[in-house]
Design an enzyme around this catalytic site. Sequence first.
Site, PDB file in Angstrom:
ATOM      1  N   SER A 193       0.855  -1.187   0.000  1.00  0.00           N
ATOM      2  CA  SER A 193       0.000   0.000   0.000  1.00  0.00           C
ATOM      3  C   SER A 193       0.891   1.238   0.000  1.00  0.00           C
ATOM      4  CB  SER A 193      -0.881  -0.008   1.262  1.00  0.00           C
ATOM      5  OG  SER A 193      -1.505   1.235   1.484  1.00  0.00           O
ATOM      6  N   TYR A 247      -4.370  -0.908   9.767  1.00  0.00           N
ATOM      7  CA  TYR A 247      -4.104  -1.093   8.341  1.00  0.00           C
ATOM      8  C   TYR A 247      -2.679  -0.639   8.019  1.00  0.00           C
ATOM      9  CZ  TYR A 247      -4.856  -0.999   3.279  1.00  0.00           C
ATOM     10  OH  TYR A 247      -4.757  -1.226   1.921  1.00  0.00           O
TER      11      TYR A 247
END
Length: 251
Positions: free
Chosen positions: A143, A156
């Site tokens: 990410s 996350y």
Amino acid sequence: MTNPFDLSGKVAVVTGANTGIGQGIALALAAAGADIAAVGRTPAKETVAKARALGRKAEIISADLSSIEPVDRVVGEAVEKLGGLDILVNNAGIIRRADSLDFTEEDWDAVIDTNLKSVFFLCQAAAKHMVTRGKGKIINIASMLTFQGGIRVPSYTASKSGIGGLTKLMANEWAAKGINVNAIAPGYIATNNTAALQADEARNRSIMERIPAGRWGDPADMGGAAVFLASSASDYVQGHILAVDGGWLAR
């Protein structure tokens, strides 16, 4: 000369293949010649139908990757149904949003278990198969938050930072065994996970202003990177995190 991007005869396991990035990657691999094992809690019927329409074998493997319970079965079913396992794409993931002051242990554990713990143990299960054959490709989905902190997504961010580290560690250990381990770090991609950001007018505007390409990414934009990292074209690429972000990190 042979095409180094040709995946004919290869079997790819793609987790979270029902929609979004997982579907985009699965179909790109199928278009390059790979047969597809589509893994997820929700049956990836559309993905499998589209892969078969490309002339590939494709099978659904039902698995809830919120725990490591199904990881050995996922590998076993892929080998049994499609005859092998050459490529693993760890795409399945979840996100929980809240200020760090208010973040709960339940939301922390749910994200870490799915996005990091299950990914490691699925990599391990796949690698045990691949090492007997002396080759294999593992692609983890990282990410922008592998590189940056973000806001309101502490678990996350921790999970995707962990994916970056694990990708490098596994490359260090497994490169000499013929297994390539790399990652793709998508930028801001229009998927279900980012629907809340797209709907937030101010946040959407601030994101768009920073993307040099001037648009949110599409799941299909991940396809070329995935084919490259799954193919022999990347045989000397190890432990790399490939940003596919429309220029976000360059800004």
